[in-house]
Scaffold this motif. Structure first.
Motif, short mmCIF file in Angstrom:
data_model
loop_
_atom_site.label_atom_id
_atom_site.label_comp_id
_atom_site.label_asym_id
_atom_site.label_seq_id
_atom_site.Cartn_x
_atom_site.Cartn_y
_atom_site.Cartn_z
N GLY A 45 -18.11 -0.84 25.22
CA GLY A 45 -19.14 -0.71 23.99
C GLY A 45 -20.18 -1.58 25.42
O GLY A 45 -21.67 -2.22 24.26
N LYS A 46 -19.39 -2.09 26.31
CA LYS A 46 -20.84 -3.08 26.87
C LYS A 46 -21.34 -2.42 28.12
O LYS A 46 -20.43 -2.83 29.24
CB LYS A 46 -19.90 -4.61 26.90
N ILE A 47 -21.63 -1.61 28.00
CA ILE A 47 -22.41 -1.04 29.27
C ILE A 47 -22.97 -2.22 30.28
O ILE A 47 -22.75 -1.72 31.50
CB ILE A 47 -23.44 0.22 28.35
N TRP A 48 -23.95 -2.84 30.04
CA TRP A 48 -24.40 -3.51 31.14
C TRP A 48 -23.81 -4.53 31.79
O TRP A 48 -23.69 -4.43 32.94
CB TRP A 48 -25.38 -4.76 30.89
N GLU A 49 -22.40 -5.03 31.41
CA GLU A 49 -21.31 -6.19 31.57
C GLU A 49 -20.51 -4.83 32.48
O GLU A 49 -20.21 -5.07 34.22
CB GLU A 49 -20.82 -6.23 31.21
N LYS A 51 -21.88 -2.30 34.31
CA LYS A 51 -23.13 -1.71 35.42
C LYS A 51 -22.40 -2.86 36.30
O LYS A 51 -22.79 -3.00 37.49
CB LYS A 51 -24.80 -1.57 35.07
N LYS A 52 -22.53 -4.16 35.67
CA LYS A 52 -22.23 -5.53 36.43
C LYS A 52 -21.19 -5.97 37.58
O LYS A 52 -20.99 -5.70 38.69
CB LYS A 52 -22.13 -7.18 35.78
N ALA A 53 -20.10 -4.85 36.75
CA ALA A 53 -19.05 -5.22 37.15
C ALA A 53 -18.95 -4.16 38.94
O ALA A 53 -18.51 -3.53 39.86
CB ALA A 53 -17.29 -4.93 36.87
N TRP A 54 -19.46 -2.67 38.20
CA TRP A 54 -19.51 -1.47 38.86
C TRP A 54 -19.60 -1.84 40.08
O TRP A 54 -20.36 -0.85 41.48
CB TRP A 54 -20.22 -0.65 38.09
N LEU A 55 -21.54 -2.97 40.11
CA LEU A 55 -22.42 -3.60 40.51
C LEU A 55 -21.50 -4.15 41.69
O LEU A 55 -22.62 -4.13 43.56
CB LEU A 55 -23.78 -4.11 40.44
N GLN A 56 -20.44 -4.60 42.03
CA GLN A 56 -19.78 -5.32 42.60
C GLN A 56 -19.34 -4.89 43.81
O GLN A 56 -18.53 -4.77 44.99
CB GLN A 56 -19.11 -6.13 41.95
N ILE A 57 -18.22 -3.53 43.51
CA ILE A 57 -17.84 -2.41 43.59
C ILE A 57 -18.31 -2.02 45.03
O ILE A 57 -17.68 -2.18 46.24
CB ILE A 57 -17.40 -1.55 43.71
N PRO A 58 -19.58 -2.00 46.06
CA PRO A 58 -19.99 -1.43 47.23
C PRO A 58 -19.53 -2.39 47.49
O PRO A 58 -19.61 -2.71 49.00
CB PRO A 58 -21.77 -0.91 46.69
N ALA A 59 -20.41 -3.54 47.62
CA ALA A 59 -19.71 -4.94 48.26
C ALA A 59 -18.29 -5.34 48.49
O ALA A 59 -18.03 -6.02 49.74
CB ALA A 59 -20.67 -6.18 47.64
N ALA A 60 -18.07 -4.75 47.12
CA ALA A 60 -15.99 -5.55 47.86
C ALA A 60 -15.50 -4.06 48.84
O ALA A 60 -14.73 -4.68 49.89
CB ALA A 60 -15.54 -5.12 46.96
N SER A 61 -16.18 -2.82 48.44
CA SER A 61 -15.13 -2.08 49.51
C SER A 61 -16.97 -0.64 49.69
O SER A 61 -16.55 -0.37 48.62
CB SER A 61 -14.82 -1.55 49.00
N PRO A 62 -17.65 -0.66 50.56
CA PRO A 62 -18.77 0.35 50.90
C PRO A 62 -18.28 1.63 51.48
O PRO A 62 -19.05 2.76 51.21
CB PRO A 62 -19.75 -0.47 51.50
N ARG A 63 -17.45 1.91 51.40
CA ARG A 63 -16.85 3.13 52.40
C ARG A 63 -15.26 3.57 51.74
O ARG A 63 -15.20 4.28 52.45
CB ARG A 63 -16.67 3.34 53.88
N THR A 64 -14.95 3.00 50.06
CA THR A 64 -14.62 3.63 49.41
C THR A 64 -15.11 4.75 48.09
O THR A 64 -16.24 4.42 47.96
CB THR A 64 -13.31 3.10 48.45
N PRO A 65 -14.48 5.84 48.07
CA PRO A 65 -14.63 7.42 46.95
C PRO A 65 -15.00 6.53 45.84
O PRO A 65 -15.71 6.13 45.19
CB PRO A 65 -13.43 7.95 47.28
N GLU A 66 -14.07 5.30 45.80
CA GLU A 66 -14.35 4.67 43.96
C GLU A 66 -15.59 3.52 44.02
O GLU A 66 -16.88 3.86 42.96
CB GLU A 66 -13.07 4.02 43.60
N GLY A 67 -15.16 3.04 45.02
CA GLY A 67 -17.27 2.46 45.11
C GLY A 67 -18.11 3.31 45.43
O GLY A 67 -19.15 2.60 44.49
N LEU A 68 -18.41 4.63 46.01
CA LEU A 68 -19.68 4.84 46.04
C LEU A 68 -19.37 5.68 44.68
O LEU A 68 -20.90 5.93 44.24
CB LEU A 68 -19.36 5.83 46.89
N TYR A 69 -18.38 6.28 44.29
CA TYR A 69 -18.95 6.67 42.74
C TYR A 69 -19.37 5.65 41.67
O TYR A 69 -19.84 6.26 40.71
CB TYR A 69 -16.94 7.59 42.28
N ALA A 70 -18.37 4.64 41.31
CA ALA A 70 -19.09 3.89 40.94
C ALA A 70 -20.38 3.36 40.62
O ALA A 70 -21.10 3.30 39.76
CB ALA A 70 -18.10 2.51 40.81
#
Length: 173
Positions: A45-49, A51-70
Protein backbone atom coordinates in the motif's frame (compact mmCIF):
# COMPACT_ATOMS: atom_id res chain seq x y z
CA UNK A 1 17.96 -12.87 -2.48
CA UNK A 2 15.75 -10.05 -3.70
CA UNK A 3 13.44 -11.29 -6.47
CA UNK A 4 10.00 -10.28 -7.66
CA UNK A 5 8.88 -13.68 -9.05
CA UNK A 6 9.33 -15.72 -5.89
CA UNK A 7 6.85 -16.45 -3.18
CA UNK A 8 8.54 -14.12 -0.72
CA UNK A 9 6.08 -12.03 1.35
CA UNK A 10 6.35 -8.26 0.68
CA UNK A 11 7.94 -7.30 4.05
CA UNK A 12 10.61 -9.97 3.66
CA UNK A 13 11.15 -8.96 0.03
CA UNK A 14 11.62 -5.32 1.06
CA UNK A 15 14.24 -6.26 3.67
CA UNK A 16 16.04 -8.46 1.16
CA UNK A 17 16.06 -5.70 -1.48
CA UNK A 18 17.39 -3.15 1.00
CA UNK A 19 20.21 -5.49 1.99
CA UNK A 20 21.06 -6.14 -1.68
CA UNK A 21 21.11 -2.39 -2.47
CA UNK A 22 23.45 -1.72 0.45
CA UNK A 23 25.84 -4.56 -0.40
CA UNK A 24 25.84 -4.18 -4.20
CA UNK A 25 25.00 -0.57 -5.17
CA UNK A 26 26.59 -0.93 -8.62
CA UNK A 27 25.26 -4.39 -9.43
CA UNK A 28 24.06 -5.04 -12.99
CA UNK A 29 20.94 -6.54 -11.32
CA UNK A 30 20.06 -3.28 -9.58
CA UNK A 31 17.18 -2.66 -11.99
CA UNK A 32 15.60 -6.02 -11.05
CA UNK A 33 16.07 -5.25 -7.36
CA UNK A 34 14.48 -1.80 -7.68
CA UNK A 35 11.59 -3.28 -9.65
CA UNK A 36 11.05 -5.94 -6.97
CA UNK A 37 11.30 -3.31 -4.25
CA UNK A 38 8.67 -1.13 -5.97
CA UNK A 39 6.39 -4.13 -6.46
CA UNK A 40 6.67 -5.05 -2.77
CA UNK A 41 6.04 -1.47 -1.69
CA UNK A 42 2.95 -1.28 -3.90
CA UNK A 43 1.70 -4.58 -2.44
CA UNK A 44 1.96 -3.09 1.04
CA UNK A 45 0.00 0.00 0.00
CA UNK A 46 2.98 2.36 -0.17
CA UNK A 47 2.27 3.62 -3.68
CA UNK A 48 4.39 6.79 -3.49
CA UNK A 49 7.40 4.90 -2.15
CA UNK A 50 6.92 2.34 -4.91
CA UNK A 51 6.98 5.11 -7.49
CA UNK A 52 10.18 6.48 -5.96
CA UNK A 53 11.80 3.05 -6.29
CA UNK A 54 10.62 2.68 -9.89
CA UNK A 55 11.84 6.19 -10.76
CA UNK A 56 15.36 5.04 -9.93
CA UNK A 57 15.23 2.18 -12.46
CA UNK A 58 15.73 4.15 -15.68
CA UNK A 59 18.91 5.67 -14.24
CA UNK A 60 20.11 2.25 -13.07
CA UNK A 61 19.41 0.58 -16.41
CA UNK A 62 17.83 2.79 -19.05
CA UNK A 63 17.75 0.15 -21.76
CA UNK A 64 16.23 -2.88 -20.08
CA UNK A 65 12.65 -4.06 -20.49
CA UNK A 66 12.23 -3.98 -16.70
CA UNK A 67 13.39 -0.37 -16.55
CA UNK A 68 11.15 0.77 -19.37
CA UNK A 69 8.12 -1.11 -18.05
CA UNK A 70 8.64 0.25 -14.55
CA UNK A 71 8.95 3.77 -15.93
CA UNK A 72 5.68 3.29 -17.82
CA UNK A 73 3.94 2.15 -14.62
CA UNK A 74 4.63 5.59 -13.19
CA UNK A 75 2.12 6.93 -15.71
CA UNK A 76 -0.40 4.12 -16.13
CA UNK A 77 -1.75 1.56 -13.69
CA UNK A 78 -1.62 -2.15 -14.44
CA UNK A 79 -5.38 -1.94 -15.04
CA UNK A 80 -4.79 0.61 -17.82
CA UNK A 81 -6.06 3.62 -15.89
CA UNK A 82 -4.23 6.91 -16.09
CA UNK A 83 -4.62 10.33 -14.55
CA UNK A 84 -5.33 11.90 -17.91
CA UNK A 85 -4.31 11.84 -21.53
CA UNK A 86 -0.90 13.39 -20.78
CA UNK A 87 -0.01 10.42 -18.57
CA UNK A 88 -1.07 8.10 -21.40
CA UNK A 89 1.16 10.02 -23.82
CA UNK A 90 4.10 9.48 -21.49
CA UNK A 91 3.44 5.77 -20.95
CA UNK A 92 2.74 4.64 -24.52
CA UNK A 93 6.22 5.25 -25.99
CA UNK A 94 7.81 3.37 -23.10
CA UNK A 95 5.44 0.42 -23.45
CA UNK A 96 5.86 0.33 -27.23
CA UNK A 97 9.64 0.27 -26.83
CA UNK A 98 9.36 -2.75 -24.54
CA UNK A 99 7.25 -4.58 -27.13
CA UNK A 100 9.43 -3.59 -30.10
CA UNK A 101 12.94 -3.78 -28.64
CA UNK A 102 12.48 -6.68 -26.20
CA UNK A 103 9.85 -9.01 -27.71
CA UNK A 104 11.20 -12.10 -25.91
CA UNK A 105 11.18 -10.47 -22.45
CA UNK A 106 8.63 -11.20 -19.73
CA UNK A 107 7.57 -7.56 -19.88
CA UNK A 108 6.74 -7.52 -23.63
CA UNK A 109 3.35 -9.31 -23.41
CA UNK A 110 2.45 -7.36 -20.28
CA UNK A 111 3.31 -4.13 -22.09
CA UNK A 112 1.34 -5.13 -25.21
CA UNK A 113 -1.75 -5.91 -23.16
CA UNK A 114 -1.37 -2.74 -21.10
CA UNK A 115 -1.22 -0.63 -24.27
CA UNK A 116 -4.66 -1.89 -25.28
CA UNK A 117 -6.09 -1.45 -21.79
CA UNK A 118 -4.75 2.09 -21.48
CA UNK A 119 -6.05 3.12 -24.89
CA UNK A 120 -9.47 1.64 -24.08
CA UNK A 121 -9.94 4.19 -21.28
CA UNK A 122 -10.49 6.96 -23.82
CA UNK A 123 -13.52 6.97 -26.12
CA UNK A 124 -11.61 8.64 -28.97
CA UNK A 125 -8.96 5.90 -28.84
CA UNK A 126 -11.23 2.86 -28.72
CA UNK A 127 -10.47 1.81 -32.29
CA UNK A 128 -6.73 1.87 -31.54
CA UNK A 129 -7.45 -0.08 -28.36
CA UNK A 130 -9.43 -2.70 -30.27
CA UNK A 131 -6.58 -3.11 -32.76
CA UNK A 132 -3.95 -3.44 -30.01
CA UNK A 133 -6.06 -5.88 -28.00
CA UNK A 134 -7.05 -7.93 -31.07
CA UNK A 135 -3.38 -8.27 -32.06
CA UNK A 136 -2.60 -9.37 -28.50
CA UNK A 137 -5.52 -11.82 -28.56
CA UNK A 138 -3.86 -13.59 -31.50
CA UNK A 139 -0.89 -14.52 -29.30
CA UNK A 140 -0.53 -17.61 -27.15
CA UNK A 141 -0.41 -15.51 -23.98
CA UNK A 142 -2.59 -16.61 -21.08
CA UNK A 143 -4.31 -13.20 -21.09
CA UNK A 144 -5.27 -13.43 -24.78
CA UNK A 145 -8.88 -14.47 -23.99
CA UNK A 146 -9.20 -11.51 -21.64
CA UNK A 147 -8.04 -9.21 -24.45
CA UNK A 148 -10.65 -10.67 -26.81
CA UNK A 149 -13.40 -10.09 -24.25
CA UNK A 150 -12.22 -6.50 -23.83
CA UNK A 151 -12.51 -6.04 -27.61
CA UNK A 152 -16.11 -7.28 -27.42
CA UNK A 153 -16.83 -4.89 -24.54
CA UNK A 154 -15.43 -1.98 -26.54
CA UNK A 155 -17.68 -2.83 -29.50
CA UNK A 156 -20.62 -3.00 -27.10
CA UNK A 157 -19.68 0.37 -25.59
CA UNK A 158 -19.76 1.81 -29.12
CA UNK A 159 -23.19 0.18 -29.60
CA UNK A 160 -21.93 -2.08 -32.36
CA UNK A 161 -23.72 -5.15 -31.06
CA UNK A 162 -23.15 -7.30 -34.15
CA UNK A 163 -19.37 -7.00 -33.84
CA UNK A 164 -19.58 -7.41 -30.07
CA UNK A 165 -21.48 -10.69 -30.46
CA UNK A 166 -19.16 -11.90 -33.22
CA UNK A 167 -16.11 -11.17 -31.11
CA UNK A 168 -17.66 -12.85 -28.08
CA UNK A 169 -18.41 -15.91 -30.23
CA UNK A 170 -14.74 -15.98 -31.30
CA UNK A 171 -13.88 -16.10 -27.61
CA UNK A 172 -16.07 -19.15 -27.13
CA UNK A 173 -14.36 -21.09 -29.94
Amino acid sequence: ECESKGAMPPPQLLASCKTFEEKFPKSPRLDDVLFAKGTALRATGKIWEAKKAWLQIPAASPRTPEGLYAAALLHVGENGRTNGIEELRRALPLLRRVVKEFPASDQAPRAAFLIGLALSQYEDLREDARQALAAFADTKNERAPEALLKVAQLYRADQDNAKAVSTAEDFLK
